[in-house]
Motif scaffolding. Structure first.
Motif, PDB file in Angstrom:
ATOM      1  N   GLY A   1      15.126 100.691  43.156  1.00 12.52           N
ATOM      2  CA  GLY A   1      16.534  99.894  43.473  1.00 12.52           C
ATOM      3  C   GLY A   1      17.490 100.885  43.340  1.00 12.52           C
ATOM      4  O   GLY A   1      17.438 101.792  43.482  1.00 12.52           O
TER       5      GLY A   1
ATOM      6  N   TRP B   1      29.160  88.963  42.909  1.00 13.39           N
ATOM      7  CA  TRP B   1      28.043  88.963  44.110  1.00 13.39           C
ATOM      8  C   TRP B   1      28.337  90.048  45.067  1.00 13.39           C
ATOM      9  O   TRP B   1      29.401  90.160  45.625  1.00 13.39           O
ATOM     10  CB  TRP B   1      27.818  87.666  44.733  1.00 13.39           C
TER      11      TRP B   1
ATOM     12  N   PRO C   1      26.388  98.635  49.319  1.00 12.40           N
ATOM     13  CA  PRO C   1      26.671  97.176  49.064  1.00 12.40           C
ATOM     14  C   PRO C   1      28.314  96.960  49.001  1.00 12.40           C
ATOM     15  O   PRO C   1      28.797  97.727  49.137  1.00 12.40           O
ATOM     16  CB  PRO C   1      26.558  97.160  47.258  1.00 12.40           C
TER      17      PRO C   1
ATOM     18  N   GLN D   1      19.376 104.884  45.106  1.00 12.98           N
ATOM     19  CA  GLN D   1      18.494 103.704  45.668  1.00 12.98           C
ATOM     20  C   GLN D   1      17.263 104.393  46.317  1.00 12.98           C
ATOM     21  O   GLN D   1      17.423 104.974  46.950  1.00 12.98           O
ATOM     22  CB  GLN D   1      19.276 102.879  46.677  1.00 12.98           C
TER      23      GLN D   1
ATOM     24  N   PHE E   1      23.178  96.902  38.991  1.00 14.84           N
ATOM     25  CA  PHE E   1      22.642  96.225  39.887  1.00 14.84           C
ATOM     26  C   PHE E   1      21.291  95.742  39.454  1.00 14.84           C
ATOM     27  O   PHE E   1      20.476  96.798  38.923  1.00 14.84           O
ATOM     28  CB  PHE E   1      22.632  96.798  41.198  1.00 14.84           C
TER      29      PHE E   1
ATOM     30  N   CYS F   1      21.513  82.342  40.392  1.00 17.08           N
ATOM     31  CA  CYS F   1      21.283  83.702  39.478  1.00 17.08           C
ATOM     32  C   CYS F   1      21.464  82.903  37.936  1.00 17.08           C
ATOM     33  O   CYS F   1      22.140  82.107  37.786  1.00 17.08           O
ATOM     34  CB  CYS F   1      22.339  84.658  39.728  1.00 17.08           C
TER      35      CYS F   1
ATOM     36  N   TYR G   1      21.093  90.264  48.202  1.00 19.02           N
ATOM     37  CA  TYR G   1      22.234  89.914  47.777  1.00 19.02           C
ATOM     38  C   TYR G   1      22.231  89.999  46.249  1.00 19.02           C
ATOM     39  O   TYR G   1      21.073  89.721  45.617  1.00 19.02           O
ATOM     40  CB  TYR G   1      22.419  88.332  48.175  1.00 19.02           C
ATOM     41  N   TYR G   2      22.922  90.806  45.557  1.00 27.20           N
ATOM     42  CA  TYR G   2      22.873  90.927  44.100  1.00 27.20           C
ATOM     43  C   TYR G   2      23.989  90.240  43.420  1.00 27.20           C
ATOM     44  O   TYR G   2      25.034  90.098  43.677  1.00 27.20           O
ATOM     45  CB  TYR G   2      23.253  92.618  44.041  1.00 27.20           C
ATOM     46  N   CYS G   3      23.432  89.993  42.321  1.00 32.53           N
ATOM     47  CA  CYS G   3      24.558  89.082  41.387  1.00 32.53           C
ATOM     48  C   CYS G   3      24.497  90.034  39.923  1.00 32.53           C
ATOM     49  O   CYS G   3      23.738  90.665  39.491  1.00 32.53           O
ATOM     50  CB  CYS G   3      23.717  88.016  40.694  1.00 32.53           C
ATOM     51  N   LEU G   4      25.864  90.208  39.729  1.00 36.42           N
ATOM     52  CA  LEU G   4      25.929  90.943  38.449  1.00 36.42           C
ATOM     53  C   LEU G   4      27.131  90.243  37.553  1.00 36.42           C
ATOM     54  O   LEU G   4      27.893  89.561  37.930  1.00 36.42           O
ATOM     55  CB  LEU G   4      26.930  92.197  39.020  1.00 36.42           C
TER      56      LEU G   4
ATOM     57  N   GLY H   1      18.247  92.052  43.166  1.00 35.63           N
ATOM     58  CA  GLY H   1      18.520  91.237  44.292  1.00 35.63           C
ATOM     59  C   GLY H   1      17.701  90.027  44.943  1.00 35.63           C
ATOM     60  O   GLY H   1      16.454  90.336  44.565  1.00 35.63           O
TER      61      GLY H   1
END
Lengths: 115, 111
Positions: free
Chosen positions: A42, B35, B44, A37, B101, B22, B86-89, B104
């Protein structure tokens, strides 16, 4: 379980030196991931293993990077020789069963600084 | 892999509800939506996962419309400690999918 354990937490090294990052996944987990990261890029997936076998290493930036998983409880990510642009936080994560049908657990990360 | 698009950042205030949407227009039939939350200097952390309709746990709710081309993470009554990325996968575990990822959404909760 203590969770995913990474060592060291911080590493400062000089350009050209070899760096080895270590990871102990959660017992019983059969998937292990290495991420990097940085602010610019990212979270990048570098490589992941299933049952100790590397499945996809397409994210490994170049030949200077190598990863091994000699057994189910230990993995290493090695950078040789290290360069300043390798400075980042490196995370290890583990999971079990289907990758998306269950949660992945991340370690605290290793902050690598190459000067 | 289905690509995801989510806002770069959102501001909120303590006690408010935060909703992060998302987009995943190319989601496949077998894909799940997951998420993750990341605090500074930490890895994460899984928040919630769903396939369709609504999923709720002690932390959040996940709303997924019938076409599954988007999903909304809802954080009820946020506090300062909910400030995080906050990450959406999206992906299919059965295919040995990579856990990839995106950028975010950086949520800042103000007092």
């Amino acid at each position: 379980d203590a969770g995913v354990i990474q060592s060291p937490r911080h590493e400062v090294t000089e350009m050209g030196q070899e760096v080895t990052l270590r990871c102990k996944p959660i017992s019983g987990h059969d998937y292990l991931f290495w991420y990097r990261q940085t602010m610019m890029r990212g979270l990048e997936l570098l490589i992941y293993f299933n049952n100790n076998v590397p499945i996809d290493d397409s994210g490994m930036p170049e030949d200077r990077f190598s990863a091994k998983m000699p057994n189910a409880s230990f993995s290493t990510l090695k950078i040789q020789p290290s360069e300043p642009r390798d400075s980042a936080v490196y995370f290890c994560a583990s999971s079990t069963l289907g990758l998306m049908n269950t949660e992945a657990f991340f370690g605290q990360g290793t902050r690598l600084t190459v000067v | 892999l289905a690509k995801t698009t989510q806002p770069i950042s959102m501001d909120s205030y303590e006690g408010q509800e935060v909703n992060i949407t998302c987009s995943h227009n190319n989601i496949a039939t077998n894909d799940y939506i997951t998420w993750y939350q990341q605090f500074p200097s930490q890895g994460p952390r899984f928040i919630i996962q769903g396939y369709k309709t609504k999923v709720t746990n002690e932390v959040a709710s996940l709303f997924i419309p019938a076409d599954r081309k988007s999903s909304t993470l809802s954080l009820p009554r946020v506090s300062l400690s909910d400030t995080a990325v906050y990450y959406c996968l999206v992906g299919d575990g059965a295919a040995g999918n990579k856990l990839t990822f995106g950028g975010g959404t950086r949520v800042l909760v103000k007092p």
